[in-house]
Motif scaffolding. Structure first.
Motif, PDB file in Angstrom:
ATOM      1  N   ASN A 382     -11.274  23.144  48.335  1.00 12.26           N
ATOM      2  CA  ASN A 382     -10.011  23.334  47.633  1.00 12.26           C
ATOM      3  C   ASN A 382      -8.898  22.694  48.463  1.00 12.26           C
ATOM      4  O   ASN A 382      -8.720  23.022  49.641  1.00 12.26           O
ATOM      5  CB  ASN A 382      -9.719  24.816  47.426  1.00 12.26           C
ATOM      6  CG  ASN A 382     -10.815  25.510  46.638  1.00 12.26           C
ATOM      7  OD1 ASN A 382     -11.459  24.899  45.792  1.00 12.26           O
ATOM      8  ND2 ASN A 382     -11.040  26.776  46.924  1.00 12.26           N
ATOM      9  N   LEU A 383      -8.153  21.787  47.842  1.00 12.13           N
ATOM     10  CA  LEU A 383      -7.141  21.017  48.558  1.00 12.13           C
ATOM     11  C   LEU A 383      -5.767  21.215  47.947  1.00 12.13           C
ATOM     12  O   LEU A 383      -5.630  21.412  46.736  1.00 12.13           O
ATOM     13  CB  LEU A 383      -7.482  19.527  48.519  1.00 12.13           C
ATOM     14  CG  LEU A 383      -8.894  19.111  48.954  1.00 12.13           C
ATOM     15  CD1 LEU A 383      -9.118  17.652  48.610  1.00 12.13           C
ATOM     16  CD2 LEU A 383      -9.081  19.346  50.430  1.00 12.13           C
ATOM     17  N   VAL A 384      -4.748  21.142  48.791  1.00 10.29           N
ATOM     18  CA  VAL A 384      -3.361  21.042  48.337  1.00 10.29           C
ATOM     19  C   VAL A 384      -2.843  19.714  48.841  1.00 10.29           C
ATOM     20  O   VAL A 384      -2.765  19.487  50.052  1.00 10.29           O
ATOM     21  CB  VAL A 384      -2.504  22.208  48.863  1.00 10.29           C
ATOM     22  CG1 VAL A 384      -1.064  22.065  48.376  1.00 10.29           C
ATOM     23  CG2 VAL A 384      -3.080  23.545  48.422  1.00 10.29           C
ATOM     24  N   LEU A 385      -2.496  18.811  47.910  1.00 16.06           N
ATOM     25  CA  LEU A 385      -2.197  17.436  48.275  1.00 16.06           C
ATOM     26  C   LEU A 385      -0.713  17.131  48.199  1.00 16.06           C
ATOM     27  O   LEU A 385       0.039  17.783  47.477  1.00 16.06           O
ATOM     28  CB  LEU A 385      -2.954  16.479  47.353  1.00 16.06           C
ATOM     29  CG  LEU A 385      -4.482  16.659  47.309  1.00 16.06           C
ATOM     30  CD1 LEU A 385      -5.082  15.706  46.293  1.00 16.06           C
ATOM     31  CD2 LEU A 385      -5.088  16.442  48.674  1.00 16.06           C
ATOM     32  N   GLU A 386      -0.312  16.121  48.916  1.00 10.28           N
ATOM     33  CA  GLU A 386       1.034  15.598  48.797  1.00 10.28           C
ATOM     34  C   GLU A 386       1.115  14.715  47.553  1.00 10.28           C
ATOM     35  O   GLU A 386       0.108  14.386  46.934  1.00 10.28           O
ATOM     36  CB  GLU A 386       1.407  14.805  50.053  1.00 10.28           C
ATOM     37  CG  GLU A 386       1.584  15.682  51.293  1.00 10.28           C
ATOM     38  CD  GLU A 386       2.009  14.873  52.503  1.00 10.28           C
ATOM     39  OE1 GLU A 386       1.779  13.644  52.489  1.00 10.28           O
ATOM     40  OE2 GLU A 386       2.572  15.458  53.443  1.00 10.28           O
ATOM     41  N   GLU A 387       2.312  14.348  47.198  1.00 14.26           N
ATOM     42  CA  GLU A 387       2.515  13.539  46.006  1.00 14.26           C
ATOM     43  C   GLU A 387       1.745  12.216  46.092  1.00 14.26           C
ATOM     44  O   GLU A 387       1.664  11.576  47.144  1.00 14.26           O
ATOM     45  CB  GLU A 387       4.020  13.233  45.828  1.00 14.26           C
ATOM     46  CG  GLU A 387       4.859  14.474  45.554  1.00 14.26           C
ATOM     47  CD  GLU A 387       4.603  15.062  44.185  1.00 14.26           C
ATOM     48  OE1 GLU A 387       3.976  14.385  43.353  1.00 14.26           O
ATOM     49  OE2 GLU A 387       5.030  16.205  43.946  1.00 14.26           O
ATOM     50  N   ASN A 388       1.145  11.830  44.940  1.00 12.60           N
ATOM     51  CA  ASN A 388       0.492  10.525  44.782  1.00 12.60           C
ATOM     52  C   ASN A 388      -0.682  10.305  45.735  1.00 12.60           C
ATOM     53  O   ASN A 388      -1.043   9.158  46.019  1.00 12.60           O
ATOM     54  CB  ASN A 388       1.518   9.393  44.980  1.00 12.60           C
ATOM     55  CG  ASN A 388       2.690   9.508  44.023  1.00 12.60           C
ATOM     56  OD1 ASN A 388       2.512   9.855  42.860  1.00 12.60           O
ATOM     57  ND2 ASN A 388       3.881   9.218  44.524  1.00 12.60           N
ATOM     58  N   ASP A 389      -1.291  11.382  46.255  1.00 15.11           N
ATOM     59  CA  ASP A 389      -2.415  11.219  47.166  1.00 15.11           C
ATOM     60  C   ASP A 389      -3.745  11.587  46.529  1.00 15.11           C
ATOM     61  O   ASP A 389      -4.781  11.475  47.182  1.00 15.11           O
ATOM     62  CB  ASP A 389      -2.218  12.089  48.418  1.00 15.11           C
ATOM     63  CG  ASP A 389      -1.383  11.388  49.472  1.00 15.11           C
ATOM     64  OD1 ASP A 389      -1.435  10.150  49.512  1.00 15.11           O
ATOM     65  OD2 ASP A 389      -0.684  12.077  50.242  1.00 15.11           O
ATOM     66  N   ALA A 390      -3.722  12.045  45.289  1.00 15.51           N
ATOM     67  CA  ALA A 390      -4.955  12.563  44.685  1.00 15.51           C
ATOM     68  C   ALA A 390      -6.042  11.510  44.613  1.00 15.51           C
ATOM     69  O   ALA A 390      -7.171  11.733  45.061  1.00 15.51           O
ATOM     70  CB  ALA A 390      -4.655  13.126  43.293  1.00 15.51           C
ATOM     71  N   ASN A 391      -5.730  10.330  44.057  1.00 16.18           N
ATOM     72  CA  ASN A 391      -6.754   9.297  43.890  1.00 16.18           C
ATOM     73  C   ASN A 391      -7.391   8.908  45.212  1.00 16.18           C
ATOM     74  O   ASN A 391      -8.618   8.844  45.343  1.00 16.18           O
ATOM     75  CB  ASN A 391      -6.143   8.055  43.240  1.00 16.18           C
ATOM     76  CG  ASN A 391      -5.791   8.294  41.785  1.00 16.18           C
ATOM     77  OD1 ASN A 391      -6.217   9.260  41.178  1.00 16.18           O
ATOM     78  ND2 ASN A 391      -4.992   7.400  41.231  1.00 16.18           N
ATOM     79  N   ARG A 392      -6.567   8.659  46.200  1.00 20.69           N
ATOM     80  CA  ARG A 392      -7.080   8.153  47.477  1.00 20.69           C
ATOM     81  C   ARG A 392      -7.887   9.215  48.219  1.00 20.69           C
ATOM     82  O   ARG A 392      -9.014   8.966  48.659  1.00 20.69           O
ATOM     83  CB  ARG A 392      -5.912   7.678  48.354  1.00 20.69           C
ATOM     84  CG  ARG A 392      -6.326   7.195  49.729  1.00 20.69           C
ATOM     85  CD  ARG A 392      -5.119   6.682  50.503  1.00 20.69           C
ATOM     86  NE  ARG A 392      -4.114   7.713  50.677  1.00 20.69           N
ATOM     87  CZ  ARG A 392      -4.131   8.612  51.671  1.00 20.69           C
ATOM     88  NH1 ARG A 392      -5.117   8.586  52.557  1.00 20.69           N
ATOM     89  NH2 ARG A 392      -3.182   9.508  51.783  1.00 20.69           N
ATOM     90  N   ILE A 393      -7.323  10.423  48.344  1.00 19.81           N
ATOM     91  CA  ILE A 393      -7.987  11.454  49.159  1.00 19.81           C
ATOM     92  C   ILE A 393      -9.251  11.971  48.480  1.00 19.81           C
ATOM     93  O   ILE A 393     -10.290  12.141  49.131  1.00 19.81           O
ATOM     94  CB  ILE A 393      -7.003  12.605  49.449  1.00 19.81           C
ATOM     95  CG1 ILE A 393      -5.907  12.101  50.389  1.00 19.81           C
ATOM     96  CG2 ILE A 393      -7.727  13.797  50.055  1.00 19.81           C
ATOM     97  CD1 ILE A 393      -4.846  13.116  50.716  1.00 19.81           C
ATOM     98  N   ILE A 394      -9.190  12.200  47.167  1.00 18.90           N
ATOM     99  CA  ILE A 394     -10.393  12.654  46.467  1.00 18.90           C
ATOM    100  C   ILE A 394     -11.478  11.595  46.575  1.00 18.90           C
ATOM    101  O   ILE A 394     -12.655  11.899  46.810  1.00 18.90           O
ATOM    102  CB  ILE A 394     -10.080  12.971  44.999  1.00 18.90           C
ATOM    103  CG1 ILE A 394      -9.135  14.168  44.914  1.00 18.90           C
ATOM    104  CG2 ILE A 394     -11.351  13.270  44.228  1.00 18.90           C
ATOM    105  CD1 ILE A 394      -8.665  14.482  43.516  1.00 18.90           C
ATOM    106  N   GLY A 395     -11.101  10.343  46.411  1.00 18.85           N
ATOM    107  CA  GLY A 395     -12.072   9.268  46.535  1.00 18.85           C
ATOM    108  C   GLY A 395     -12.671   9.202  47.929  1.00 18.85           C
ATOM    109  O   GLY A 395     -13.888   9.035  48.097  1.00 18.85           O
ATOM    110  N   ASN A 396     -11.833   9.357  48.963  1.00 16.05           N
ATOM    111  CA  ASN A 396     -12.339   9.312  50.338  1.00 16.05           C
ATOM    112  C   ASN A 396     -13.322  10.441  50.614  1.00 16.05           C
ATOM    113  O   ASN A 396     -14.375  10.244  51.234  1.00 16.05           O
ATOM    114  CB  ASN A 396     -11.180   9.396  51.334  1.00 16.05           C
ATOM    115  CG  ASN A 396     -10.346   8.128  51.366  1.00 16.05           C
ATOM    116  OD1 ASN A 396     -10.778   7.080  50.879  1.00 16.05           O
ATOM    117  ND2 ASN A 396      -9.155   8.207  51.936  1.00 16.05           N
ATOM    118  N   ILE A 397     -12.975  11.661  50.157  1.00 10.59           N
ATOM    119  CA  ILE A 397     -13.852  12.805  50.416  1.00 10.59           C
ATOM    120  C   ILE A 397     -15.169  12.653  49.666  1.00 10.59           C
ATOM    121  O   ILE A 397     -16.249  12.882  50.226  1.00 10.59           O
ATOM    122  CB  ILE A 397     -13.142  14.119  50.025  1.00 10.59           C
ATOM    123  CG1 ILE A 397     -11.971  14.385  50.978  1.00 10.59           C
ATOM    124  CG2 ILE A 397     -14.119  15.290  50.056  1.00 10.59           C
ATOM    125  CD1 ILE A 397     -11.171  15.621  50.641  1.00 10.59           C
TER     126      ILE A 397
END
Length: 577
Positions: A382-397
């Protein structure tokens, strides 16, 4: 004369009652229920008492519970009940008479105590019982207490300094985080303790030995009493038999620990029996714990990573690195390691929360997505992300996990770009089933067989290479694409940076795929630009099933069920209101 008659009547009545009683005694030996062995009766009685004890969960009971009535059924049952010490170890009453009776009837059997002192109308009444029972701390096997913010808390806690050789289960919740704890709990040595659950209190783990512990749960430790990572790891190193570890808002930030020399050279703590791990902490704390603990690959793991302003990107990079090291296995381990068959991505709009679930079973619905543990889930993040980071961080994980065997992909609220889908579908090439639900239609042009240039450019940019050739296609084994409650946009959303995606865009992408497949659309909102769609272009020369609802400007909904095998096209138009 009259008095003599009355006397005879009373005497005859007494005699008749005695005769009936003598007849009932042998009669009671005939029904099966009265011929049960003593050991079986004891087991039934104890189960009744245990179920009632745990059902009430420590709530105060001011009268004897119903299970006590087993001692009033007949002479035999009463004899069995009174001679079963374990039956009377479930302490439940506050009156002095019952308290003394319970302690006497339980003899020297181990005691199970549950007490809730929160918001009681007569706190002193319950306190007297607890204090009396705590004087028998050497007999206590299970102790579960909810203590208020008052002077009584200190009085009770002072009783915990005595040795407790039988204590196996300790659960304490304190409403007053400033309560003073004994410097040495249970004389520092509860040798049988295997379950420790602490909520809203600051029990120093270093105050007693925890070598035999199998379950440790720390919930909402007051901030000023939270341990740092190094102190907690020192205590954790003694718990080699630990099977369940739950840490919910219990530890300080690990940012300083990650940047220290201690972290670089820290030997991993071996927890070979760990089966469940739950961590709810700042991202740096989660990374630090995962980096310093070695546990089985099949451990059911749930990670809730709180947002930290400092070193945000670096900590997420460390998380991906830890996941890669943990779940990447060599050929010798591949047969014995767990296989991830399903990936669930759940994005919650507004709160910037993302849930990633990696499961060993096939998941094709969202009924259990909001549960803490999805059946057979290997890892939940479960993550709490900063703005506009969803695509990159989810993809990296996701790409840090071994997903070559994933067959089911479920995405809830999919606000993703073609670049994200190129990366994801390139990583899960064996996917057979994709379901998108509750959100706007993403750009799935990457499913097109001709969309090779963009894929090659993405691979060149990221340094990831794959098989070259004209036959290459993303998700080549895709058999089912399901859209549920998805909105097709005729106009893009500039705020969300989403392009205009119509039903035609999707069908154009699917029409060039060489493999057969099925498309299902349920309760989807269509744009007006989808009028006059040529269904012959759908997914090439293959069987296609399309079920969807189309909303007109007049709010009239049409439901259409289409079957297409490349030659015949059957229509059935049923209006649904």
């Amino acid at each position: 004369m009259e008095n003599m008659t009355v006397a005879r009547v009373k005497g005859e009545s007494t005699r008749q009652k005695s005769v009936l009683s003598n007849l009932h005694t042998p009669w009671n030996t005939h029904p099966f229920i009265f011929r049960l062995p003593t050991e079986m009766l004891e087991d039934i009685f104890i189960r009744c008492a245990s179920d009632h004890h745990y059902k009430h969960d420590g709530r105060p009971i001011w009268a004897a519970p119903s299970w006590v009535n087993v001692s009033y059924v007949c002479h035999h049952w009463r004899h069995v009940a009174l001679n079963c010490p374990t039956l009377w170890t479930y302490l439940f009453i506050t009156s002095r008479r019952w308290r003394e009776a319970l302690l006497a009837r339980s003899r020297q059997a181990s005691l199970k105590i549950r007490g809730n002192l929160l918001a009681l109308p007569d706190e002193s009444r319950w306190l007297k019982m607890v204090e009396t029972v705590m004087d028998h701390v050497e007999r206590i096997q299970e102790l579960r207490l909810k203590l208020p913010a008052s002077y009584t808390t200190h009085q009770i806690l002072s009783k915990l300094s005595s040795r407790a050789p039988r204590l196996q289960n300790l659960k304490i919740m304190v409403a007053d985080s400033s309560s003073e704890w004994p410097s040495l709990l249970f004389d520092g040595d509860p040798p049988a303790l295997h379950t420790l659950e602490l909520s809203d209190c600051a029990v120093p783990l270093s105050s007693f030995k925890l070598n035999a512990l199998t379950t440790l749960a720390l919930h909402d430790v007051p901030v000023r009493f939270r341990q740092n990572i190094e102190e907690f790891l020192a205590a954790l190193g003694c718990m080699q038999d630990l099977e369940d570890l739950y840490l919910y808002n219990a530890l300080n930030s690990g940012t300083g620990f990650l940047s220290s020399a201690v972290f670089e050279y820290k030997n991993k703590i071996e927890l070979p029996h760990l089966s469940c791990l739950l961590i709810s902490a700042p991202l740096s704390t989660t990374v630090a714990l995962l980096s310093c603990i070695n546990f089985p690959l099949d451990t059911k793991t749930c990670l809730t990573c709180g947002l930290e302003s400092s070193s945000f990107s670096d900590n997420y990079a460390l998380l991906c690195s830890v996941l890669t090291q943990r779940y990447s296995v060599d050929e010798d381990q591949a047969l014995s390691s767990p296989t991830i068959l399903s990936l669930v991505i759940h994005v919650t709009y507004g709160s910037r929360e993302v849930k990633l679930t990696f499961s060993e079973s096939k998941i094709d619905c969202m009924d259990s997505v909001n549960q803490l543990w999805i059946p057979n889930s290997l890892l939940r993040i479960n993550l709490v992300l900063e703005e506009n980071d969803a695509n990159r961080i989810i993809g990296n994980i996701c790409c840090s996990m071994p997903l070559s065997n994933v067959q089911n992909l479920l995405v809830i609220n999919p606000p993703f770009s073609p670049a994200f889908w190129r990366r994801m579908l390139g990583h899960i090439q064996d996917v057979r089933y994709i379901k998108l639900t509750s959100g706007n239609m993403p750009d799935l042009s990457v499913l097109s067989h001709t969309d090779l240039t963009a894929l090659e450019n993405e691979q060149n940019r990221t340094g990831v290479t794959g098989d070259q050739g004209q036959d290459r296609v993303l998700a080549p084994r895709l058999e089912d694409l399901v859209l549920e409650c998805i909105t097709f946009l005729s106009e893009g959303d500039s705020d969300q940076e989403e392009p205009a995606i119509t039903r035609n865009c999707l069908f154009d992408a699917l029409s060039t795929r060489p493999a057969q497949g099925h498309l299902t659309m349920t309760e989807c909102w269509m744009s007006d630009s989808d009028d006059g769609l040529d269904l012959g272009l759908v997914w090439g020369e293959c069987n296609v099933r399309v079920v969807y609802e189309r909303v007109h400007s007049s709010e009239e909904e049409d439901s259409i069920d289409l079957e297409h095998d490349g030659s015949d096209l059957e229509h059935s138009d049923d209006t649904v209101y």
